[in-house]
Design a protein around this motif. Structure first.
Motif, PDB file in Angstrom:
ATOM      1  N   LEU A  47       0.882  -1.159   0.000  1.00 57.24           N
ATOM      2  CA  LEU A  47       0.000   0.000   0.000  1.00 57.24           C
ATOM      3  C   LEU A  47       0.924   1.214   0.000  1.00 57.24           C
ATOM      4  CD1 LEU A  47      -2.647  -1.099   2.650  1.00 57.24           C
ATOM      5  CD2 LEU A  47      -2.660  -1.454   0.191  1.00 57.24           C
ATOM      6  N   ARG A  48       0.657   2.142  -0.912  1.00 63.20           N
ATOM      7  CA  ARG A  48       1.593   3.238  -1.137  1.00 63.20           C
ATOM      8  C   ARG A  48       0.927   4.602  -1.193  1.00 63.20           C
ATOM      9  NH1 ARG A  48       6.330   1.210  -0.777  1.00 63.20           N
ATOM     10  NH2 ARG A  48       7.025  -0.331  -2.235  1.00 63.20           N
ATOM     11  N   PHE A  49       1.687   5.597  -0.757  1.00 61.60           N
ATOM     12  CA  PHE A  49       1.394   6.997  -1.040  1.00 61.60           C
ATOM     13  C   PHE A  49       2.396   7.427  -2.095  1.00 61.60           C
ATOM     14  CE2 PHE A  49       0.227   7.199   3.642  1.00 61.60           C
ATOM     15  CZ  PHE A  49      -1.129   7.379   3.437  1.00 61.60           C
ATOM     16  N   ASP A  50       1.945   8.190  -3.058  1.00 62.93           N
ATOM     17  CA  ASP A  50       2.826   8.754  -4.077  1.00 62.93           C
ATOM     18  C   ASP A  50       2.468  10.229  -4.173  1.00 62.93           C
ATOM     19  OD1 ASP A  50       4.502   9.222  -6.205  1.00 62.93           O
ATOM     20  OD2 ASP A  50       3.653   7.670  -7.494  1.00 62.93           O
ATOM     21  N   VAL A  51       3.346  11.081  -3.683  1.00 59.82           N
ATOM     22  CA  VAL A  51       3.065  12.504  -3.591  1.00 59.82           C
ATOM     23  C   VAL A  51       4.098  13.261  -4.403  1.00 59.82           C
ATOM     24  CG1 VAL A  51       2.808  14.426  -1.974  1.00 59.82           C
ATOM     25  CG2 VAL A  51       2.171  12.127  -1.262  1.00 59.82           C
ATOM     26  N   GLY A  52       3.616  14.146  -5.276  1.00 61.83           N
ATOM     27  CA  GLY A  52       4.548  14.883  -6.121  1.00 61.83           C
ATOM     28  C   GLY A  52       4.124  16.317  -6.345  1.00 61.83           C
ATOM     29  N   ARG A  53       4.557  16.864  -7.474  1.00 62.62           N
ATOM     30  CA  ARG A  53       4.293  18.264  -7.809  1.00 62.62           C
ATOM     31  C   ARG A  53       2.949  18.459  -8.493  1.00 62.62           C
ATOM     32  NH1 ARG A  53       8.384  22.348  -7.624  1.00 62.62           N
ATOM     33  NH2 ARG A  53       6.410  23.364  -7.210  1.00 62.62           N
ATOM     34  N   GLU A  54       2.363  17.359  -9.013  1.00 67.94           N
ATOM     35  CA  GLU A  54       1.116  17.508  -9.766  1.00 67.94           C
ATOM     36  C   GLU A  54      -0.054  16.729  -9.185  1.00 67.94           C
ATOM     37  OE1 GLU A  54       1.868  16.563 -13.838  1.00 67.94           O
ATOM     38  OE2 GLU A  54       3.482  18.034 -13.996  1.00 67.94           O
ATOM     39  N   LYS A  55       0.240  15.595  -8.549  1.00 65.99           N
ATOM     40  CA  LYS A  55      -0.863  14.784  -8.037  1.00 65.99           C
ATOM     41  C   LYS A  55      -0.468  14.013  -6.792  1.00 65.99           C
ATOM     42  CE  LYS A  55       0.104  11.497 -11.679  1.00 65.99           C
ATOM     43  NZ  LYS A  55      -0.369  10.933 -12.906  1.00 65.99           N
ATOM     44  N   ILE A  56      -1.518  13.609  -6.085  1.00 63.66           N
ATOM     45  CA  ILE A  56      -1.397  12.827  -4.866  1.00 63.66           C
ATOM     46  C   ILE A  56      -2.074  11.492  -5.162  1.00 63.66           C
ATOM     47  CG2 ILE A  56      -1.921  12.757  -2.409  1.00 63.66           C
ATOM     48  CD1 ILE A  56      -0.329  15.328  -3.443  1.00 63.66           C
ATOM     49  N   ILE A  57      -1.371  10.391  -4.916  1.00 63.93           N
ATOM     50  CA  ILE A  57      -1.892   9.060  -5.224  1.00 63.93           C
ATOM     51  C   ILE A  57      -1.870   8.193  -3.968  1.00 63.93           C
ATOM     52  CG2 ILE A  57      -1.427   6.923  -6.508  1.00 63.93           C
ATOM     53  CD1 ILE A  57      -0.279   8.654  -8.760  1.00 63.93           C
ATOM     54  N   VAL A  58      -2.959   7.461  -3.781  1.00 68.17           N
ATOM     55  CA  VAL A  58      -3.029   6.417  -2.757  1.00 68.17           C
ATOM     56  C   VAL A  58      -3.261   5.132  -3.525  1.00 68.17           C
ATOM     57  CG1 VAL A  58      -4.235   5.576  -0.712  1.00 68.17           C
ATOM     58  CG2 VAL A  58      -3.987   8.047  -1.075  1.00 68.17           C
ATOM     59  N   ALA A  59      -2.365   4.155  -3.369  1.00 67.24           N
ATOM     60  CA  ALA A  59      -2.384   3.003  -4.264  1.00 67.24           C
ATOM     61  C   ALA A  59      -2.112   1.683  -3.566  1.00 67.24           C
ATOM     62  CB  ALA A  59      -1.326   3.197  -5.360  1.00 67.24           C
ATOM     63  N   LEU A  60      -2.671   0.651  -4.159  1.00 65.71           N
ATOM     64  CA  LEU A  60      -2.271  -0.717  -3.881  1.00 65.71           C
ATOM     65  C   LEU A  60      -1.383  -1.070  -5.072  1.00 65.71           C
ATOM     66  CD1 LEU A  60      -4.349  -3.694  -2.710  1.00 65.71           C
ATOM     67  CD2 LEU A  60      -2.910  -3.900  -4.702  1.00 65.71           C
ATOM     68  N   GLU A  61      -0.156  -1.439  -4.796  1.00 65.22           N
ATOM     69  CA  GLU A  61       0.825  -1.629  -5.862  1.00 65.22           C
ATOM     70  C   GLU A  61       1.372  -3.054  -5.834  1.00 65.22           C
ATOM     71  OE1 GLU A  61       3.801   1.538  -6.774  1.00 65.22           O
ATOM     72  OE2 GLU A  61       5.198  -0.006  -6.073  1.00 65.22           O
ATOM     73  N   ILE A  62       1.408  -3.674  -7.001  1.00 68.25           N
ATOM     74  CA  ILE A  62       2.022  -4.995  -7.153  1.00 68.25           C
ATOM     75  C   ILE A  62       3.344  -4.758  -7.875  1.00 68.25           C
ATOM     76  CG2 ILE A  62       1.800  -7.319  -8.105  1.00 68.25           C
ATOM     77  CD1 ILE A  62      -1.289  -6.806  -8.120  1.00 68.25           C
ATOM     78  N   ASN A  63       4.442  -4.970  -7.169  1.00 64.77           N
ATOM     79  CA  ASN A  63       5.756  -4.650  -7.731  1.00 64.77           C
ATOM     80  C   ASN A  63       6.681  -5.865  -7.809  1.00 64.77           C
ATOM     81  OD1 ASN A  63       6.677  -4.934  -5.062  1.00 64.77           O
ATOM     82  ND2 ASN A  63       6.293  -2.787  -4.654  1.00 64.77           N
ATOM     83  N   ILE A  64       6.104  -7.009  -8.094  1.00 64.32           N
ATOM     84  CA  ILE A  64       6.897  -8.234  -8.262  1.00 64.32           C
ATOM     85  C   ILE A  64       7.705  -8.102  -9.547  1.00 64.32           C
ATOM     86  CG2 ILE A  64       6.778 -10.744  -8.568  1.00 64.32           C
ATOM     87  CD1 ILE A  64       4.002 -10.574  -7.118  1.00 64.32           C
ATOM     88  N   LYS A  65       9.006  -8.383  -9.493  1.00 66.58           N
ATOM     89  CA  LYS A  65       9.861  -8.230 -10.674  1.00 66.58           C
ATOM     90  C   LYS A  65       9.472  -9.183 -11.795  1.00 66.58           C
ATOM     91  CE  LYS A  65      13.818  -6.315  -8.292  1.00 66.58           C
ATOM     92  NZ  LYS A  65      15.204  -6.455  -7.917  1.00 66.58           N
ATOM     93  N   ASP A  66       9.112 -10.408 -11.442  1.00 65.43           N
ATOM     94  CA  ASP A  66       8.719 -11.398 -12.441  1.00 65.43           C
ATOM     95  C   ASP A  66       7.361 -10.989 -13.037  1.00 65.43           C
ATOM     96  OD1 ASP A  66       7.137 -13.823 -13.330  1.00 65.43           O
ATOM     97  OD2 ASP A  66       9.067 -14.795 -12.944  1.00 65.43           O
ATOM     98  N   GLU A  67       7.360 -10.612 -14.305  1.00 66.45           N
ATOM     99  CA  GLU A  67       6.157 -10.081 -14.941  1.00 66.45           C
ATOM    100  C   GLU A  67       4.978 -11.055 -14.900  1.00 66.45           C
ATOM    101  OE1 GLU A  67       5.014  -7.615 -18.935  1.00 66.45           O
ATOM    102  OE2 GLU A  67       6.283  -9.396 -19.210  1.00 66.45           O
ATOM    103  N   GLU A  68       5.249 -12.333 -15.138  1.00 66.28           N
ATOM    104  CA  GLU A  68       4.169 -13.321 -15.138  1.00 66.28           C
ATOM    105  C   GLU A  68       3.505 -13.414 -13.762  1.00 66.28           C
ATOM    106  OE1 GLU A  68       3.555 -18.088 -15.880  1.00 66.28           O
ATOM    107  OE2 GLU A  68       5.152 -17.063 -16.983  1.00 66.28           O
ATOM    108  N   LYS A  69       4.316 -13.447 -12.707  1.00 68.15           N
ATOM    109  CA  LYS A  69       3.768 -13.509 -11.344  1.00 68.15           C
ATOM    110  C   LYS A  69       3.017 -12.220 -11.000  1.00 68.15           C
ATOM    111  CE  LYS A  69       7.157 -16.724  -9.480  1.00 68.15           C
ATOM    112  NZ  LYS A  69       8.305 -16.894  -8.575  1.00 68.15           N
ATOM    113  N   ARG A  70       3.587 -11.088 -11.429  1.00 69.85           N
ATOM    114  CA  ARG A  70       2.951  -9.798 -11.164  1.00 69.85           C
ATOM    115  C   ARG A  70       1.577  -9.724 -11.834  1.00 69.85           C
ATOM    116  NH1 ARG A  70       6.707  -6.628 -13.175  1.00 69.85           N
ATOM    117  NH2 ARG A  70       5.690  -6.202 -15.147  1.00 69.85           N
TER     118      ARG A  70
END
Length: 154
Positions: A47-70
């Motif tokens: 679960l992530r916050f992504d805060v920048g200069r243009e937008k604020i994001i609250v996200a559930l992120e799947i960041n598994i390196k293996d593309e098939e598993k992701r």
């Protein structure tokens, strides 16, 4: 424009003020709210916050390196989309190929709003958005966590 040091100090102050606001949440008794973040119990799902200069994001992120598993985990999450969004309380953005600022591709389910981390006057509104949406995201995730963890092939 800010110097590198000024920008770093502002970002640090932003996150400290967010932590202080979470101390006033019901049930926190003055303690900082600890989001489940990368301790979701599912490797590569955060679960992530992504805060920048243009937008604020609250996200559930799947960041598994293996593309098939992701993508397999994303498809499983997408199969529970209606339940997940109903628990969250509003439609979300579903992106199976979200490219992060660092160029890395992840799967993301998120909500966003315009915002700029460097405009201090907007911080209270941004913090309210972040806290509300993260609490709702955490609750929606916990409702489907066991389903996402279930692996009939094991």
């Amino acid at each position: 424009m800010f110097s590198k040091e000024e920008a770093k100090a502002l970002r640090l102050e932003f996150w400290q003020k967010l932590a202080n606001r979470t101390r006033r949440l019901p049930g926190q008794k003055g303690r900082k709210k600890v989001w489940i973040a990368d301790k979701t119990g599912i490797k590569g799902l955060d679960l992530r916050f992504d805060v920048g200069r243009e937008k604020i994001i609250v996200a559930l992120e799947i960041n598994i390196k293996d593309e098939e598993k992701r993508l397999t985990l994303y498809e499983k999450l997408e199969a529970a989309k209606s339940l997940f969004e109903n628990q969250f309380g509003e439609p979300m953005i579903w992106d199976w190929a979200y490219t992060k600022d660092n160029g890395r591709e992840v799967c993301r389910v998120y909500v966003e709003r315009p915002g700029d981390i460097y405009i201090k006057e907007t911080w209270p509104e941004i913090h309210r958005f972040m806290i509300d949406r993260m609490m709702r995201l955490e609750k929606a995730f916990l409702d489907i966590k066991d389903y996402l963890k279930y692996n009939p092939q094991v």
